[in-house]
Design an enzyme around this catalytic site. Structure first.
Site, PDB file in Angstrom:
ATOM      1  N   THR A 149       0.829  -1.214   0.000  1.00  0.00           N
ATOM      2  CA  THR A 149       0.000   0.000   0.000  1.00  0.00           C
ATOM      3  C   THR A 149       0.861   1.262   0.000  1.00  0.00           C
ATOM      4  O   THR A 149       0.567   2.222  -0.719  1.00  0.00           O
ATOM      5  CB  THR A 149      -0.913   0.010   1.255  1.00  0.00           C
ATOM      6  OG1 THR A 149      -1.693  -1.184   1.255  1.00  0.00           O
ATOM      7  CG2 THR A 149      -1.809   1.234   1.277  1.00  0.00           C
ATOM      8  N   ARG A 160       3.363  -0.102  -7.837  1.00  0.00           N
ATOM      9  CA  ARG A 160       3.444   1.043  -6.928  1.00  0.00           C
ATOM     10  C   ARG A 160       4.896   1.493  -6.723  1.00  0.00           C
ATOM     11  O   ARG A 160       5.168   2.692  -6.659  1.00  0.00           O
ATOM     12  CB  ARG A 160       2.756   0.704  -5.600  1.00  0.00           C
ATOM     13  CG  ARG A 160       1.237   0.750  -5.720  1.00  0.00           C
ATOM     14  CD  ARG A 160       0.543   0.200  -4.501  1.00  0.00           C
ATOM     15  NE  ARG A 160      -0.888   0.475  -4.518  1.00  0.00           N
ATOM     16  CZ  ARG A 160      -1.754  -0.102  -3.688  1.00  0.00           C
ATOM     17  NH1 ARG A 160      -1.346  -0.969  -2.790  1.00  0.00           N
ATOM     18  NH2 ARG A 160      -3.033   0.207  -3.760  1.00  0.00           N
ATOM     19  N   ASN A 170      -0.883   6.334  -4.773  1.00  0.00           N
ATOM     20  CA  ASN A 170      -0.241   5.058  -5.116  1.00  0.00           C
ATOM     21  C   ASN A 170      -0.773   4.412  -6.398  1.00  0.00           C
ATOM     22  O   ASN A 170      -0.654   3.212  -6.612  1.00  0.00           O
ATOM     23  CB  ASN A 170      -0.268   4.087  -3.927  1.00  0.00           C
ATOM     24  CG  ASN A 170      -1.677   3.791  -3.455  1.00  0.00           C
ATOM     25  OD1 ASN A 170      -2.645   4.202  -4.088  1.00  0.00           O
ATOM     26  ND2 ASN A 170      -1.801   3.068  -2.361  1.00  0.00           N
ATOM     27  N   GLU A 184     -16.498  -5.847  -5.102  1.00  0.00           N
ATOM     28  CA  GLU A 184     -16.098  -4.660  -5.858  1.00  0.00           C
ATOM     29  C   GLU A 184     -16.516  -4.762  -7.329  1.00  0.00           C
ATOM     30  O   GLU A 184     -16.942  -3.777  -7.934  1.00  0.00           O
ATOM     31  CB  GLU A 184     -14.574  -4.450  -5.725  1.00  0.00           C
ATOM     32  CG  GLU A 184     -14.187  -4.043  -4.304  1.00  0.00           C
ATOM     33  CD  GLU A 184     -12.681  -4.055  -4.041  1.00  0.00           C
ATOM     34  OE1 GLU A 184     -11.908  -4.266  -4.997  1.00  0.00           O
ATOM     35  OE2 GLU A 184     -12.291  -3.852  -2.880  1.00  0.00           O
TER      36      GLU A 184
HETATM   37  N1  UDP Z   1      -4.303   5.273   2.107  1.00  0.00           N
HETATM   38  C1  UDP Z   1      -3.799   6.521   2.475  1.00  0.00           C
HETATM   39  N2  UDP Z   1      -3.077   6.613   3.648  1.00  0.00           N
HETATM   40  C2  UDP Z   1      -2.848   5.537   4.435  1.00  0.00           C
HETATM   41  C3  UDP Z   1      -3.369   4.294   4.060  1.00  0.00           C
HETATM   42  C4  UDP Z   1      -4.094   4.184   2.886  1.00  0.00           C
HETATM   43  O1  UDP Z   1      -3.982   7.507   1.769  1.00  0.00           O
HETATM   44  O2  UDP Z   1      -2.192   5.684   5.485  1.00  0.00           O
HETATM   45  C5  UDP Z   1      -5.068   5.156   0.838  1.00  0.00           C
HETATM   46  C6  UDP Z   1      -4.236   4.572  -0.292  1.00  0.00           C
HETATM   47  O3  UDP Z   1      -4.626   5.208  -1.501  1.00  0.00           O
HETATM   48  C7  UDP Z   1      -4.686   3.120  -0.288  1.00  0.00           C
HETATM   49  C8  UDP Z   1      -6.163   3.298   0.044  1.00  0.00           C
HETATM   50  O4  UDP Z   1      -6.185   4.312   1.028  1.00  0.00           O
HETATM   51  O5  UDP Z   1      -4.441   2.492  -1.522  1.00  0.00           O
HETATM   52  C9  UDP Z   1      -6.844   2.063   0.569  1.00  0.00           C
HETATM   53  O6  UDP Z   1      -6.145   1.584   1.696  1.00  0.00           O
HETATM   54  P1  UDP Z   1      -5.914   0.026   1.919  1.00  0.00           P
HETATM   55  O7  UDP Z   1      -5.406  -0.148   3.315  1.00  0.00           O
HETATM   56  O8  UDP Z   1      -7.140  -0.731   1.525  1.00  0.00           O
HETATM   57  O9  UDP Z   1      -4.690  -0.298   0.935  1.00  0.00           O
HETATM   58  P2  UDP Z   1      -4.665  -1.057  -0.481  1.00  0.00           P
HETATM   59  O10 UDP Z   1      -5.623  -2.216  -0.410  1.00  0.00           O
HETATM   60  O11 UDP Z   1      -5.035  -0.062  -1.548  1.00  0.00           O
HETATM   61  O12 UDP Z   1      -3.235  -1.526  -0.630  1.00  0.00           O
END
Ligand code: UDP
Ligand code: MG
Length: 208
Positions: A149, A160, A170, A184
């Site tokens: 993430t 990423r 990201n 989804e």
């Molecule tokens: N995000 C953010 N700050 C954080 C954590 C997440 O802006 O500290 C955003 C980021 O765009 C991420 C999205 O929230 O992709 C969804 O978070 P998730 O934990 O589901 O991560 P992902 O599944 O996208 O890896």
């Protein structure tokens, strides 16, 4: 076996038999032996190229989205290319401006997070390219392709890591579980917008 597959197989058999008659088919033999191994693998369960668990390939679908920063930075083609070259099949694709309602359903588990308001602003700041891709174990594999993430912690070679450096920008989304993917896909697509089609290299890239 499709007509196309039958034609390819018959052509390979012709090459083998002409080789037996003494003609020089060296260049063809590499692909003949590879193809024959694949065909044998197709016919017999538990062939050599299965993974260690010997579990059959499970056909899966997942939801992938190029986020607004990826679209603005003209990365759509490169991100699609990653999934194409891995051998996955594109089932659905659209460009859309995401509403706050859709986003709050999509990120329903994150609405209480401190970063959620910024996430909404970011995700609604411009168009998103929403996609459904299909292939064996695609949920797990696509998460590995997308990377951590936080791009600062993502491995080199992941999308990423290669295209971003900050968690708030990201570039791409990938469903994190098969249940999440199902939810989804239903949220972002009407069933009629998803296309079932036969990819002609399907029997070469997997057993499906
Ligand atoms: N995000 C953010 N700050 C954080 C954590 C997440 O802006 O500290 C955003 C980021 O765009 C991420 C999205 O929230 O992709 C969804 O978070 P998730 O934990 O589901 O991560 P992902 O599944 O996208 O890896
Ligand atoms: Mg997530």
């Amino acid at each position: 076996m499709s007509v196309f597959q039958r034609c390819v197989f018959q052509r390979l058999l012709q090459q083998v038999s002409s080789g037996a008659r003494g003609r020089n088919v060296t260049s063809g033999l590499v692909s003949v032996s590879t193809q024959c191994a694949l065909w044998r693998g197709r016919a017999t369960a538990g062939a050599g190229y299965r993974n260690k668990s010997s579990a059959p390939c499970v056909k899966e679908r997942t939801f992938i989205a190029v986020k607004p920063d990826g679209v603005q930075r003209r990365l759509v083609g490169q991100i699609i290319h990653r999934f194409e070259r891995r051998g996955f099949k594109l089932i659905g694709l659209k460009l859309l401006q995401v509403s706050k309602d859709l986003l709050s359903e999509h990120y329903c588990q994150l609405t209480k997070k401190p970063f959620y308001p910024d996430l909404v602003n970011y995700m609604t700041s411009g168009p998103v390219v929403a996609m459904v891709w299909e292939g064996p174990d695609i949920v797990k594999i696509s998460r590995m392709m997308v990377g951590h993430t936080n791009p600062a912690e993502a491995h080199a070679g992941t999308i990423r890591a290669d295209f971003s450096f900050h968690v708030s920008r990201n570039v791409v989304h990938a469903s994190d579980s098969t249940e999440g993917a199902q939810r989804e896909i239903q949220l972002w697509f009407d069933g009629q917008d998803l296309l079932n089609w036969d990819c002609i290299d399907q029997s070469v890239t997997s057993e499906l």
